[in-house]
Design a protein around this motif. Structure first.
Motif: not given
Length: 324
Positions: A178-202
Motif C-alpha cells: 500500500k506504500l508508494g516507492p521509496d528511492p532508498q530501497l528502489d531507485s529503478s526506472e520502474a519505481a520512478e514510473e510508478r511515482f510519475v503515473a500516480a501523480v499524473a492521474k490525480k
C-alpha cells in the motif's frame, strides 16, 4: 514527525547492533505484553525501513512493525555504534568536524572512540541526540516504554509510537504493497514510473500528493516544502497538470535529498555550498533550507516574502513569486 531519512537511520542502528543477536523482548509499560511474548528470546534477522515505517524480522518468521508518528522515539543504549555526525557533534546531528573524527575498523565512528564512555545513550526520533553516559547496563527504562529490545550489549526502548504490532510475513507484504516507492530501497526506472503515473492521474494538488504515502514513501512537511521550491512548482498545481518531466525531476530530487539525509542525519536541502556555508547549514536549520520555517522572510532567490499557509492540516511554506 520523523521523515524518511530518520527511519532509515534507525533501521541502520538495528542492522548494526541487533541483527544476528538473540533479543529479549518485553513491554515495561505493559501495553505490548502479548506482542512482546511472541518475539521474546528470538534472533533478529532483518531491519528494514520503508518510508516512515520500520519492520524488524525475527527467526520465528514474525515481524515487528513500528510507525513512530508524531510522538514516537527510540532510545538506544549500551555498547552501540553511531555515525560520525553524531559523535563529533556531541550529539547534535550534522555539526561535524571530519578532521577530528576517529573511525573504527569498519569505517564507522564508535561511541567508544576518542575516549568517550563505552556505554552511552542515543535518542533517535525526528532529531538525534546523544544523552548522558550510562553507568550500568541495562539501564532502567525511562518513561512509558512500549517495548524494550535487549541483547547482551545493547538495548532499544520505544516510546509513544503510532503503531507497534507483530505481523506475519503476508501481513508485512500487504502493508508495504500500500506504500508508494521509496528511492532508498528502489531507485529503478520502474519505481520512478510508478511515482510519475500516480501523480499524473490525480486532480489532487501536488502539495498534498507528496505527503500521500501511497504515492511516494517518506516525504514529510520539511521535504515537501523544499522539493516544491527546488522544482519552482506551485503547491496547488493539480497532479495531472504537472508536466511529466517535472514529475520525473521531483522523484530524482527526492532520491538525492533522501540520500543526503541518510548520510548526514540532517534534512539539508541546499546544494553547491562552499565549506563554510555547508558547516553552517549542518549546524543550524536557519541556514539549511530554502523556504521551510522562513515565513515572512525574503526568498533567498527573489526577495519576495515566504508565505505560510495550511495544506492538508500541515503548515506549508512557499514563495509566491518563484513558485507562481
Amino acid at each position: 514527525m520523523p521523515e524518511g531519512h530518520s527511519v532509515h537511520r534507525i533501521a541502520r542502528q538495528f542492522a548494526r547492533n541487533f541483527v544476528g543477536s538473540r533479543v529479549a523482548v518485553s513491554s515495561p509499560q505493559g501495553r505490548f505484553a502479548s506482542g512482546a511474548s511472541e518475539l521474546d528470546g528470538h534472533t533478529m534477522t532483518d531491519a528494514r525501513a520503508v518510508g516512515k515505517q520500520m519492520f524488524l524480522e525475527f527467526d520465528n518468521g514474525l515481524w515487528l512493525r513500528i510507525h513512530l508518528g508524531i510522538y514516537g522515539a527510540w532510545d538506544f543504549a549500551g555498547d552501540i555504534t553511531a555515525d560520525a555526525t553524531v559523535r563529533s557533534a556531541n550529539g547534535r546531528m550534522g555539526q561535524t568536524n571530519q578532521a577530528g573524527t576517529v573511525l573504527d575498523s569498519a569505517g564507522e565512528d564508535s561511541l567508544s572512540s576518542m575516549g568517550a564512555p563505552r556505554r552511552t545513550r542515543l535518542r533517535m526520533a525526528e532529531q538525534e541526540k546523544l544523552e548522558e553516559p550510562i553507568t550500568e547496563f541495562p539501564p532502567e527504562p525511562i518513561g512509558q516504554v512500549r517495548v524494550r529490545l535487549l541483547t547482551d550489549r545493547a538495548v532499544a526502548d520505544l516510546r509513544g509510537p503510532t503503531a507497534c504490532e507483530v505481523l506475519r510475513p503476508e501481513q508485512v507484504d500487504a502493508v508495504i504493497a500500500k506504500l508508494g516507492p521509496d528511492p532508498q530501497l528502489d531507485s529503478s526506472e520502474a519505481a520512478e514510473e510508478r511515482f510519475v503515473a500516480a501523480v499524473a492521474k490525480k486532480p489532487t494538488a501536488i502539495g498534498l500528493l507528496l505527503m500521500d504515502q501511497s504515492v511516494v514513501s517518506g516525504i514529510g512537511n520539511v521535504y515537501r516544502a523544499e522539493l516544491l521550491f527546488r522544482a519552482r512548482l506551485n503547491p496547488h498545481t493539480p497532479g495531472k497538470s504537472v508536466p511529466t518531466d517535472v514529475a520525473r525531476a521531483l522523484w530524482r530530487d527526492w532520491a538525492h535529498l533522501l540520500d543526503v539525509g541518510v548520510r548526514t542525519g540532517q534534512m539539508l536541502t541546499m546544494d553547491d555550498l562552499d565549506d563554510e556555508a555547508y558547516a553552517l547549514a549542518l549546524a543550524n536549520r536557519a541556514d539549511r533550507h530554502w523556504v521551510y520555517k522562513r515565513e515572512g522572510l525574503p526568498c533567498r532567490v527573489c526577495g519576495t516574502n515566504i508565505v505560510l499557509e495550511e495544506m492538508g492540516s500541515r503548515k506549508l511554506y512557499w514563495c509566491p513569486k518563484d513558485q507562481a
